[in-house]
Design an enzyme around this catalytic site. Structure first.
Site, PDB file in Angstrom:
ATOM      1  N   THR A  46      50.504 -10.369  15.076  1.00 52.07           N
ATOM      2  CA  THR A  46      51.370 -10.964  14.067  1.00 52.07           C
ATOM      3  C   THR A  46      52.362  -9.933  13.566  1.00 52.07           C
ATOM      4  O   THR A  46      52.111  -8.727  13.622  1.00 52.07           O
ATOM      5  CB  THR A  46      50.541 -11.441  12.849  1.00 52.07           C
ATOM      6  OG1 THR A  46      49.900 -10.310  12.258  1.00 52.07           O
ATOM      7  CG2 THR A  46      49.504 -12.454  13.247  1.00 52.07           C
ATOM      8  N   VAL A  77      50.438 -17.160   4.792  1.00 49.93           N
ATOM      9  CA  VAL A  77      49.810 -18.138   5.679  1.00 49.93           C
ATOM     10  C   VAL A  77      50.278 -17.889   7.097  1.00 49.93           C
ATOM     11  O   VAL A  77      51.451 -18.068   7.404  1.00 49.93           O
ATOM     12  CB  VAL A  77      50.152 -19.586   5.249  1.00 49.93           C
ATOM     13  CG1 VAL A  77      49.502 -20.582   6.196  1.00 49.93           C
ATOM     14  CG2 VAL A  77      49.710 -19.848   3.814  1.00 49.93           C
ATOM     15  N   LYS A  78      49.361 -17.449   7.956  1.00 48.93           N
ATOM     16  CA  LYS A  78      49.710 -17.250   9.356  1.00 48.93           C
ATOM     17  C   LYS A  78      48.499 -17.365  10.273  1.00 48.93           C
ATOM     18  O   LYS A  78      48.599 -17.852  11.388  1.00 48.93           O
ATOM     19  CB  LYS A  78      50.415 -15.903   9.568  1.00 48.93           C
ATOM     20  CG  LYS A  78      49.700 -14.686   8.996  1.00 48.93           C
ATOM     21  CD  LYS A  78      50.598 -13.463   9.062  1.00 48.93           C
ATOM     22  CE  LYS A  78      49.977 -12.271   8.332  1.00 48.93           C
ATOM     23  NZ  LYS A  78      50.892 -11.126   8.275  1.00 48.93           N
ATOM     24  N   ASP A 137      44.264  -8.922   0.726  1.00 52.21           N
ATOM     25  CA  ASP A 137      44.280  -9.589   2.032  1.00 52.21           C
ATOM     26  C   ASP A 137      43.351 -10.804   2.002  1.00 52.21           C
ATOM     27  O   ASP A 137      42.228 -10.728   1.489  1.00 52.21           O
ATOM     28  CB  ASP A 137      43.811  -8.607   3.103  1.00 52.21           C
ATOM     29  CG  ASP A 137      44.283  -8.988   4.499  1.00 52.21           C
ATOM     30  OD1 ASP A 137      44.460 -10.188   4.747  1.00 52.21           O
ATOM     31  OD2 ASP A 137      44.459  -8.071   5.324  1.00 52.21           O
ATOM     32  N   LYS A 149      30.390 -12.788  12.319  1.00 53.39           N
ATOM     33  CA  LYS A 149      29.342 -13.809  12.366  1.00 53.39           C
ATOM     34  C   LYS A 149      29.038 -14.191  13.816  1.00 53.39           C
ATOM     35  O   LYS A 149      27.874 -14.356  14.206  1.00 53.39           O
ATOM     36  CB  LYS A 149      29.753 -15.046  11.573  1.00 53.39           C
ATOM     37  CG  LYS A 149      28.733 -16.186  11.667  1.00 53.39           C
ATOM     38  CD  LYS A 149      29.057 -17.340  10.750  1.00 53.39           C
ATOM     39  CE  LYS A 149      27.989 -18.434  10.880  1.00 53.39           C
ATOM     40  NZ  LYS A 149      28.168 -19.526   9.897  1.00 53.39           N
ATOM     41  N   HIS A 286      19.466  23.701 -10.016  1.00 56.12           N
ATOM     42  CA  HIS A 286      18.705  22.467 -10.199  1.00 56.12           C
ATOM     43  C   HIS A 286      19.302  21.583 -11.293  1.00 56.12           C
ATOM     44  O   HIS A 286      18.615  21.181 -12.233  1.00 56.12           O
ATOM     45  CB  HIS A 286      17.239  22.772 -10.468  1.00 56.12           C
ATOM     46  CG  HIS A 286      16.575  23.513  -9.352  1.00 56.12           C
ATOM     47  ND1 HIS A 286      16.591  23.060  -8.048  1.00 56.12           N
ATOM     48  CD2 HIS A 286      15.921  24.691  -9.321  1.00 56.12           C
ATOM     49  CE1 HIS A 286      15.949  23.925  -7.268  1.00 56.12           C
ATOM     50  NE2 HIS A 286      15.547  24.920  -8.013  1.00 56.12           N
ATOM     51  N   ASN A 428      16.120  17.393 -23.609  1.00 58.86           N
ATOM     52  CA  ASN A 428      16.684  17.960 -24.820  1.00 58.86           C
ATOM     53  C   ASN A 428      17.322  19.314 -24.501  1.00 58.86           C
ATOM     54  O   ASN A 428      16.767  20.102 -23.760  1.00 58.86           O
ATOM     55  CB  ASN A 428      15.605  18.153 -25.884  1.00 58.86           C
ATOM     56  CG  ASN A 428      15.168  16.844 -26.496  1.00 58.86           C
ATOM     57  OD1 ASN A 428      15.995  15.987 -26.806  1.00 58.86           O
ATOM     58  ND2 ASN A 428      13.874  16.676 -26.694  1.00 58.86           N
ATOM     59  N   PHE A 483      20.693  15.396 -32.711  1.00 58.44           N
ATOM     60  CA  PHE A 483      20.304  15.949 -34.019  1.00 58.44           C
ATOM     61  C   PHE A 483      18.935  16.623 -33.971  1.00 58.44           C
ATOM     62  O   PHE A 483      18.108  16.346 -33.108  1.00 58.44           O
ATOM     63  CB  PHE A 483      20.338  14.882 -35.122  1.00 58.44           C
ATOM     64  CG  PHE A 483      19.406  13.715 -34.938  1.00 58.44           C
ATOM     65  CD1 PHE A 483      18.017  13.871 -34.927  1.00 58.44           C
ATOM     66  CD2 PHE A 483      19.910  12.419 -34.827  1.00 58.44           C
ATOM     67  CE1 PHE A 483      17.154  12.796 -34.796  1.00 58.44           C
ATOM     68  CE2 PHE A 483      19.051  11.330 -34.684  1.00 58.44           C
ATOM     69  CZ  PHE A 483      17.674  11.526 -34.672  1.00 58.44           C
TER      70      PHE A 483
END
Length: 534
Positions: A46, A77-78, A137, A149, A286, A428, A483
């Site tokens: 295309t 649309v193609k 697309d 599929k 680490h 902590n 805190f």
């Protein structure tokens, strides 16, 4: 659920007679098109792809010649037509399918090569809303999914690697195998899923939906790892669509293959070092920083970062926020280091690192912006957590001084430096720092008092290593990323030598903690912002 078509198992070998090609990126098109044509495969295409193939002097049929409909609506649309999708979905050995194809003049399409409109690059480049929408697309994903599929007969290519595998198979014996087609189908469905994830994620952002009903993540394989965190675990590294300088986009100049833990540590180190304007060095071990410092230059910053915990630094990951020179590289290679990550390195630096053949040197295209919004993910059993990146940054004007003693300008500077580091330490977290250098870091403890004690041990050992008669935390600022629920952690910090404390505040015992600080003649600032890192 519809019944499966009545047909025998798919053949192992399919000799392709037709290929449909539609590409945004024409790289590699000529070589592949010539190879397919030489193998007797009819080419269908295309728009710009068809013109490019014709320009190579190869015969090519326009999709419009098959469908009988011209390309319309600005190309929207193609290919959405029964002749195209029938040719892709038709089960050649199912009688009903074969009869329908013959009745309606539908020829089989055995190869599909489509790379989709460049939606991801459009949004990454800052394209506006209209441009992004036009680059969504529709026909491409539909054809890819149809071909995938029906992989019993159709080979689908969604990238250069896929078409190369197809061309190699066709050159070898003129056919594609079922194993190849299955492998390509899995890759094709992953590509359309990733594409849809990019579109849906972008659209959610456009409508400011921070928690959409469905959320998808997608990544492209960057590296298969030798193992995960441990040798008995598998591991792999994927890149997402986020364009953020760091380990995922870095060039590995030399060294052994990166491991799972190397990548995690390099990311942690680079995100922290990007927080600083002055020449800075971060050493991570680490997932936690063990030494952080700014300096006159990178070599100075490295030496000061190393002083904070030279024992833990052995075998660590080093990040810097400037391009490396030869002097920097020679300083860094004094001890065993797993990874160095930097925005750049000159030839002298590269030569110095090359002498340490196992050291991994990663060079990036810049520093991550610590104030740039983004999302971070974490897996849990059966799901994942999503949160916005922590882009908090505390300035002197944001501090609320809650003690009788006001901090000195130097203490304010030290507090903000320590808090910046604490933001990147596992909770902590307690961090002691002075003069742009960490003195001791306590990470990942179940209570804050123990984090303060561990940080004090590190600071005392660092002082001893320097030949000092006192702890490196003497006269330091102490940062807590959350805190103090009790005064005990603060008392430990004072005993370690800290003279100033920075914390979010907000505990029901704030008054008790403030009173303890006053009694110890500490200066303490509340930020009102918690920076936990679990």
């Amino acid at each position: 659920m519809p019944a499966a078509p009545d047909f025998p198992p798919a053949p192992d070998a399919v000799r392709p007679v037709r290929a449909l090609i539609s590409l945004s990126d024409k790289g590699g098109l000529e070589a592949a098109a010539r190879a397919l044509h030489a193998a007797g495969v009819e080419l269908i295409s295309t728009g710009g792809t068809r013109a490019a193939i014709a320009g190579f002097g190869l015969p090519v049929k326009d999709v419009a010649d098959l469908t009988g409909f011209p390309e319309m609506m600005d190309g929207r649309v193609k290919t959405l037509h029964p002749v195209v999708h029938g040719g892709l979905l038709g089960v050649r050995d199912a009688g009903e399918h074969r009869a329908a194809m013959e009745a309606h003049g539908i020829g089989p399409i055995d190869i599909v090569w489509i790379d989709l409109y460049p939606f991801e690059s459009t949004i990454a480049g800052g394209g506006d809303f209209a441009s992004a929408v036009e680059n969504i697309d529709i026909g491409g994903p539909a054809m890819i999914r149809s071909g995938a599929k029906n992989h019993g007969y159709v080979a689908v290519a969604v990238d250069a690697a896929s078409i190369a595998e197809i061309v190699a198979a066709v050159k070898a014996d003129g056919t594609t195998s079922l194993a190849l087609r299955k492998r390509l189908a899995a890759r094709a469905f992953a590509r359309t899923a990733a594409y849809d994830a990019a579109v849906s994620g972008w659209f959610a952002g456009q409508v400011e939906d921070g928690a959409p009903a469905r959320k998808s993540m997608a990544g492209s394989l960057a590296q298969t790892l030798r193992y995960g965190e441990n040798p008995h675990q598998t591991g792999a590294f994927y890149r997402t669509g986020e364009v953020r300088p760091g380990v995922a986009r870095a060039e590995q100049v030399q060294g052994k293959e990166l491991g799972y833990n190397n990548i995690a540590d390099a990311d942690a180190a680079y995100e922290l070092v990007a927080e600083f304007e002055a020449p800075a060095c971060v050493i991570v071990k680490h997932a936690n920083p063990c030494g952080v410092a700014v300096g006159r230059d990178l070599a100075d910053a490295y030496q000061r970062a190393l002083e904070g915990d030279a024992v833990s630094a052995f075998g660590g990951v080093i990040a810097v926020n400037r391009g490396l020179t030869g002097a920097d590289a020679r300083a860094i290679t004094d001890i065993f280091t797993e990874v160095v990550i930097a925005p750049g390195a000159d030839e002298e630096a590269r030569a110095a690192f090359a002498a340490k053949k196992n050291l991994r040197l990663l060079l990036t295209d810049g520093l991550p912006d610590p104030l740039a919004a983004g999302e971070v993910f974490r897996s849990v059993a059966g799901g994942f957590l999503v949160q916005s990146r922590d882009v908090s940054r505390i300035a002197p004007a944001d501090l609320k001084i809650v003690t009788r003693r006001q901090p000195t300008p130097q203490e304010v500077e030290d507090m903000l430096f320590a808090l910046t580091v604490a933001k990147h330490v596992k909770s902590n977290a307690i961090v002691y720092a002075k003069d742009g250098q960490t003195a001791g870091i306590g990470a990942g403890q179940m209570n804050r008092r123990d984090s303060a004690r561990i940080a004090a041990i590190r600071a005392r050992e660092a002082g001893e290593a320097k030949g000092l008669a006192h702890s490196l935390a003497q006269g330091s600022a102490c940062a807590s990323e959350a805190f103090f629920p009790f005064a005990d952690g603060l008392i430990e910090a004072a005993q370690a030598g800290a003279t100033a404390i920075i914390q979010p505040g907000g505990s029901i015992r704030d008054d008790e903690v403030i009173a303890a600080a006053d009694e110890l003649n500490l200066a303490m600032a509340f930020t009102g912002v918690r920076v936990f890192r679990h």
